[in-house]
Design a protein around this motif. Structure first.
Motif: not given
Length: 245
Positions: A30-37, A175-179, A192-195, A212-219
């Motif tokens: 599987e492809i798992v992505t970690i996103v977060g501020p 993977m970790v990514s900002h994109e 979605c990680l924030n600690g 997720y939207r609280a961290l990144f908005g809905s864009g």
């Protein structure tokens, strides 16, 4: 089959709590992505998974003999050092020319073996780093912000390469990514990680989650649809197996 299982892991840096009670599994293929501020502990989580960061509490279990390939965020090579790509791939362990060639081809950089490392573009450099991670025939490929510094088409191409590696080698990818727009489309599961783990699930589910939207908005929703459309042009034969979220 589970490759790595984290149960309630916590990591401190000095007195600061970086990760708290994180539980997640990475399964074969599987492809798992970690996103977060920024500062959310994403790189720390990857380092914990490869065994480079000690845990304060919790347990991390790996499948016996698990082979991991790691693509770091940034690798600095002295530009004055004359070193060919083939030589770079043979440090510290010598690899045969054919093994190096195979790994470079899998990474989409087959023609680069005789080039000097200092002459490579950012995208070529990252593919060579990827080739190096593939030399050990990993069951799990771990990438930390691997497209930092690449332009948008360059990073989209890089992630397509990762997807095709999953198809051809059958390896899992973490993977970790900002994109967000690219990653959301390339992943089976997004965390979605924030600690701690705020939310996780299929990309479409996470993109509409309130946390997720609280961290990144809905864009990213529009960008996700746009990328999918473009992506499907590249993958007519791809049986949309991830869209039944």
């Amino acid at each position: 089959m589970t490759l790595i299982s984290a149960k309630n892991i916590s990591v401190n840096h000095g007195n600061a709590i970086i990760l708290q009670n994180v539980t997640l599994d990475i399964n074969a293929g599987e492809i798992v992505t970690i996103v977060g501020p920024n500062g959310s502990g994403k790189s720390t989580l990857l380092r914990a998974f490869i065994g480079a960061t000690p845990l304060k509490s919790g347990t991390l279990t790996r499948k016996d003999g698990l082979r991991i390939g790691y693509v770091p965020q940034k690798l600095h090579i002295d530009p004055t050092l004359p070193m060919s790509v083939a030589r770079f791939l043979s440090i510290p362990l010598r690899v045969s020319a054919s093994a190096a060639k195979d790994a470079l081809e899998q990474a989409g950089s087959g023609a680069l073996a005789s080039r000097q490392m200092s002459d490579l573009s950012g995208g070529q450099f990252q593919r060579v780093i990827l080739a190096r991670a593939l030399l050990g025939k990993p069951e799990l490929l771990i990438l930390d912000e691997a497209t930092q510094g690449l332009d948008q088409p360059g990073s989209a191409d890089f992630y397509r390469q990762i997807e095709s590696l999953r198809e051809t080698l059958g390896c899992a990818v973490m993977m970790v990514s900002h994109e967000l727009h690219v990653v959301m489309a390339a992943s089976d599961r997004v965390i979605c990680l924030n600690g701690h783990v705020c939310c996780e699930g299929a990309p479409e589910v996470v993109a509409s989650a309130p946390e997720y939207r609280a961290l990144f908005g809905s864009g990213t929703q529009g960008a996700l649809a746009l990328y999918r459309h473009d992506h499907d042009h590249h993958h007519h034969a791809h049986d949309h197996e991830h869209e039944d979220a």
